[in-house]
Enzyme design. Structure first.
Site, PDB file in Angstrom:
ATOM      1  N   TYR A   1       0.849  -1.202   0.000  1.00  0.00           N
ATOM      2  CA  TYR A   1       0.000   0.000   0.000  1.00  0.00           C
ATOM      3  C   TYR A   1       0.885   1.253   0.000  1.00  0.00           C
ATOM      4  O   TYR A   1       0.667   2.170  -0.796  1.00  0.00           O
ATOM      5  CB  TYR A   1      -0.901  -0.042   1.235  1.00  0.00           C
ATOM      6  CG  TYR A   1      -1.886   1.108   1.367  1.00  0.00           C
ATOM      7  CD1 TYR A   1      -2.873   1.320   0.425  1.00  0.00           C
ATOM      8  CD2 TYR A   1      -1.836   1.965   2.475  1.00  0.00           C
ATOM      9  CE1 TYR A   1      -3.791   2.365   0.560  1.00  0.00           C
ATOM     10  CE2 TYR A   1      -2.743   2.993   2.625  1.00  0.00           C
ATOM     11  CZ  TYR A   1      -3.718   3.194   1.665  1.00  0.00           C
ATOM     12  OH  TYR A   1      -4.620   4.226   1.809  1.00  0.00           O
TER      13      TYR A   1
ATOM     14  N   LYS B   1       1.121   4.209  -2.882  1.00  0.00           N
ATOM     15  CA  LYS B   1       0.831   5.628  -2.595  1.00  0.00           C
ATOM     16  C   LYS B   1       2.081   6.501  -2.808  1.00  0.00           C
ATOM     17  O   LYS B   1       1.971   7.643  -3.255  1.00  0.00           O
ATOM     18  CB  LYS B   1       0.301   5.772  -1.163  1.00  0.00           C
ATOM     19  CG  LYS B   1      -1.071   5.104  -0.944  1.00  0.00           C
ATOM     20  CD  LYS B   1      -2.199   5.786  -1.715  1.00  0.00           C
ATOM     21  CE  LYS B   1      -3.572   5.256  -1.364  1.00  0.00           C
ATOM     22  NZ  LYS B   1      -4.657   5.905  -2.082  1.00  0.00           N
TER      23      LYS B   1
ATOM     24  N   SER C   1     -13.875   4.880   7.785  1.00  0.00           N
ATOM     25  CA  SER C   1     -14.322   4.344   6.477  1.00  0.00           C
ATOM     26  C   SER C   1     -14.189   2.828   6.538  1.00  0.00           C
ATOM     27  O   SER C   1     -13.902   2.271   7.585  1.00  0.00           O
ATOM     28  CB  SER C   1     -13.448   4.902   5.350  1.00  0.00           C
ATOM     29  OG  SER C   1     -12.228   4.195   5.291  1.00  0.00           O
TER      30      SER C   1
HETATM   31  N1  LIG Z   1      -9.795   5.892   5.533  1.00  0.00           N
HETATM   32  C1  LIG Z   1      -8.527   6.133   5.757  1.00  0.00           C
HETATM   33  O1  LIG Z   1      -8.041   6.033   6.893  1.00  0.00           O
HETATM   34  C2  LIG Z   1      -7.649   6.567   4.612  1.00  0.00           C
HETATM   35  C3  LIG Z   1      -6.442   7.180   4.933  1.00  0.00           C
HETATM   36  C4  LIG Z   1      -5.626   7.577   3.905  1.00  0.00           C
HETATM   37  C5  LIG Z   1      -6.011   7.403   2.597  1.00  0.00           C
HETATM   38  N2  LIG Z   1      -7.197   6.805   2.309  1.00  0.00           N
HETATM   39  C6  LIG Z   1      -7.549   6.644   0.899  1.00  0.00           C
HETATM   40  O2  LIG Z   1      -8.867   7.104   0.711  1.00  0.00           O
HETATM   41  C7  LIG Z   1      -9.411   6.501  -0.454  1.00  0.00           C
HETATM   42  C8  LIG Z   1     -10.840   6.063  -0.142  1.00  0.00           C
HETATM   43  O3  LIG Z   1     -10.803   5.015   0.800  1.00  0.00           O
HETATM   44  P1  LIG Z   1     -11.821   4.923   2.033  1.00  0.00           P
HETATM   45  O4  LIG Z   1     -11.033   5.187   3.243  1.00  0.00           O
HETATM   46  O5  LIG Z   1     -13.013   5.705   1.782  1.00  0.00           O
HETATM   47  O6  LIG Z   1     -12.115   3.348   2.014  1.00  0.00           O
HETATM   48  P2  LIG Z   1     -13.430   2.528   1.612  1.00  0.00           P
HETATM   49  O7  LIG Z   1     -14.552   2.918   2.490  1.00  0.00           O
HETATM   50  O8  LIG Z   1     -13.011   1.100   1.618  1.00  0.00           O
HETATM   51  O9  LIG Z   1     -13.736   2.993   0.127  1.00  0.00           O
HETATM   52  C9  LIG Z   1     -12.946   2.544  -0.935  1.00  0.00           C
HETATM   53  C10 LIG Z   1     -13.652   2.855  -2.245  1.00  0.00           C
HETATM   54  O10 LIG Z   1     -12.825   2.396  -3.320  1.00  0.00           O
HETATM   55  C11 LIG Z   1     -13.623   1.641  -4.216  1.00  0.00           C
HETATM   56  N3  LIG Z   1     -12.850   0.607  -4.899  1.00  0.00           N
HETATM   57  C12 LIG Z   1     -12.174  -0.425  -4.355  1.00  0.00           C
HETATM   58  N4  LIG Z   1     -11.661  -1.209  -5.315  1.00  0.00           N
HETATM   59  C13 LIG Z   1     -12.035  -0.656  -6.501  1.00  0.00           C
HETATM   60  C14 LIG Z   1     -11.841  -1.009  -7.858  1.00  0.00           C
HETATM   61  N5  LIG Z   1     -11.158  -2.112  -8.226  1.00  0.00           N
HETATM   62  N6  LIG Z   1     -12.362  -0.211  -8.814  1.00  0.00           N
HETATM   63  C15 LIG Z   1     -13.070   0.888  -8.484  1.00  0.00           C
HETATM   64  N7  LIG Z   1     -13.294   1.275  -7.213  1.00  0.00           N
HETATM   65  C16 LIG Z   1     -12.789   0.500  -6.243  1.00  0.00           C
HETATM   66  C17 LIG Z   1     -14.694   1.010  -3.326  1.00  0.00           C
HETATM   67  O11 LIG Z   1     -15.874   0.727  -4.080  1.00  0.00           O
HETATM   68  P3  LIG Z   1     -16.298  -0.712  -4.657  1.00  0.00           P
HETATM   69  O12 LIG Z   1     -15.892  -1.742  -3.662  1.00  0.00           O
HETATM   70  O13 LIG Z   1     -17.789  -0.580  -4.821  1.00  0.00           O
HETATM   71  O14 LIG Z   1     -15.591  -0.843  -5.978  1.00  0.00           O
HETATM   72  C18 LIG Z   1     -14.985   2.142  -2.363  1.00  0.00           C
HETATM   73  O15 LIG Z   1     -15.948   3.013  -2.899  1.00  0.00           O
HETATM   74  C19 LIG Z   1      -8.457   5.362  -0.815  1.00  0.00           C
HETATM   75  O16 LIG Z   1      -7.667   5.767  -1.907  1.00  0.00           O
HETATM   76  C20 LIG Z   1      -7.591   5.211   0.405  1.00  0.00           C
HETATM   77  O17 LIG Z   1      -6.325   4.727   0.092  1.00  0.00           O
HETATM   78  C21 LIG Z   1      -8.025   6.383   3.293  1.00  0.00           C
END
Ligand SMILES: NC(=O)c1ccc[n+]([C@@H]2O[C@H](COP(=O)([O-])OP(=O)(O)OC[C@H]3O[C@@H](n4cnc5c(N)ncnc54)[C@H](OP(=O)(O)O)[C@@H]3O)[C@@H](O)[C@H]2O)c1
Length: 338
Positions: free
Chosen positions: A203, A207, A239
């Site tokens: 991961y 990133k 999330s």
């Molecule tokens: N939450 C945190 O702590 C955190 C911190 C730093 C960065 N981030 C970043 O924030 C972003 C959003 O993540 P989140 O925290 O909101 O997690 P999340 O709730 O798991 O959401 C992830 C999203 O990505 C989509 N996704 C996963 N695989 C995919 C694929 N193959 N094609 C298209 N869409 C896909 C999922 O939708 P489907 O499963 O319906 O495809 C879902 O809508 C990510 O890039 C993550 O790395 C999150």
């Protein structure tokens, strides 16, 4: 007034300014440029109205919350992810709470790893709305597994989804933005794109790669000052990211995350993302303390940052190996101080 007195006054003023900045930093949940923009800068309510915004990963977490907040600003929305039912649910809520009509929201199923579908998806958006003002590259997946135990397939999947999928979609949208000489490419990176942490080697790599790619792209786009390339780096946010994280086997995910309450509220993260979009900020750190401090340390004093990560890493790995279910960095920090 004597010179000595004047110097003393100046020193007191400098000390006061330092203390104020220190207090601001200790209470901060974003980098100081971002918080300044939130206080004094352009407001999303003025800047983003009437734009066409394409959000990937809109079916859950940060992307879902961003869609709700964008829908209140009167933008046209394109919601993408793999799960259509979830996207339809998000669309319904956007219509209930937002400032949009049904025709302003397009549900566009998209698998980021299916690179061959990205061109057609981009054409569909352009046919529907005629333009793309903002692409929010948000979809992605994390990882929780020890490097030595992890199958190469996990690394391939993370690079394919987080890095290549994001780059591919951007490359499809970019010619349109270049033609219009305007647009915003907003990529949701992570603190792990700055700080390397244990259990997330693949991961972190994906990133870090995104950060390198988009910083190079921005430099190449110097002839198009109207195209803004923004990298957003969140720390732990509520999330499904940990629940959906890959383990050492590409067919398995973690499946649970008991640590949601210790993370930043999704609504706050989404609001700060809107502030960065409205103010065209290029590098944005969103996170609560002590994660923000670790990011600053890693960026500006890497030796200290790595020393601290070795100490924290021992605890993270010990918990992981002990099956304590502590998959979350937020939780590891908290238990250290309990
Ligand atoms: N939450 C945190 O702590 C955190 C911190 C730093 C960065 N981030 C970043 O924030 C972003 C959003 O993540 P989140 O925290 O909101 O997690 P999340 O709730 O798991 O959401 C992830 C999203 O990505 C989509 N996704 C996963 N695989 C995919 C694929 N193959 N094609 C298209 N869409 C896909 C999922 O939708 P489907 O499963 O319906 O495809 C879902 O809508 C990510 O890039 C993550 O790395 C999150």
């Amino acid at each position: 007034m004597s010179w000595d007195f004047l110097l003393l006054l100046l020193a007191l003023f400098a000390l006061l300014a330092f203390v104020v900045q220190l207090l601001r930093f200790l209470r901060a949940d974003g980098d100081l440029t971002l918080l300044w923009a939130e206080w004094q800068g352009r407001r999303p309510e003025w800047e983003l109205t009437d734009m066409v915004v394409w959000v990937t990963g809109a079916s859950s977490g940060i992307g879902e919350e961003l869609a709700y907040q964008l829908s209140k600003l009167g933008v046209s929305l394109v919601l993408s992810a793999r799960r259509v039912q979830e996207l339809e649910r998000v669309k319904r809520r956007c219509l209930e709470n937002g400032n949009l009509k049904g025709k302003d929201i397009l549900v566009l199923p998209l698998d980021l790893t299916d690179i061959s579908s990205h061109e057609v998806a981009t054409k569909t958006v352009l046919q529907e709305f005629g333009k793309i003002d903002i692409l929010v590259n948000n979809g992605g997946r994390s990882q929780r597994s020890l490097c030595v135990e992890t199958s190469l397939d996990v690394y391939k999947e993370l690079i394919k989804l987080n890095y290549l999928g994001t780059v591919s979609l951007t490359m499809c949208v970019l010619p349109h933005m270049i033609e219009r000489k305007q647009g915003k490419i907003v990529t949701v990176n992570s603190f792990t794109g700055i700080v390397s942490v244990p259990l997330s080697s693949g991961y972190c790599a994906s990133k870090h790669a995104l950060r390198g790619f988009f910083n190079s792209l921005r430099a190449e786009l110097f002839e198009y000052p109207g195209i803004v390339v923004s990298n957003i780096f969140p720390g732990p946010v509520q999330s499904n990211i940990v629940k959906n994280a890959l383990t050492n086997d590409v067919t398995q995910s973690v499946g649970s995350d008991p640590d949601q309450p210790n993370k930043m509220a999704t609504s706050r993260c989404a609001r700060l993302m809107l502030v960065s979009m409205a103010n065209d900020l290029k590098e944005v750190w969103i996170g609560e303390q002590p994660f923000l401090l670790v990011a600053y340390l890693w960026q500006y004093m890497p030796t200290w940052g790595m020393w601290l990560m070795n100490i924290l890493g021992k605890k993270i790995i010990k918990n992981f190996k002990g099956g304590l279910g502590t998959f979350s960095y937020a939780n590891t920090w908290r238990t250290k101080h309990d």
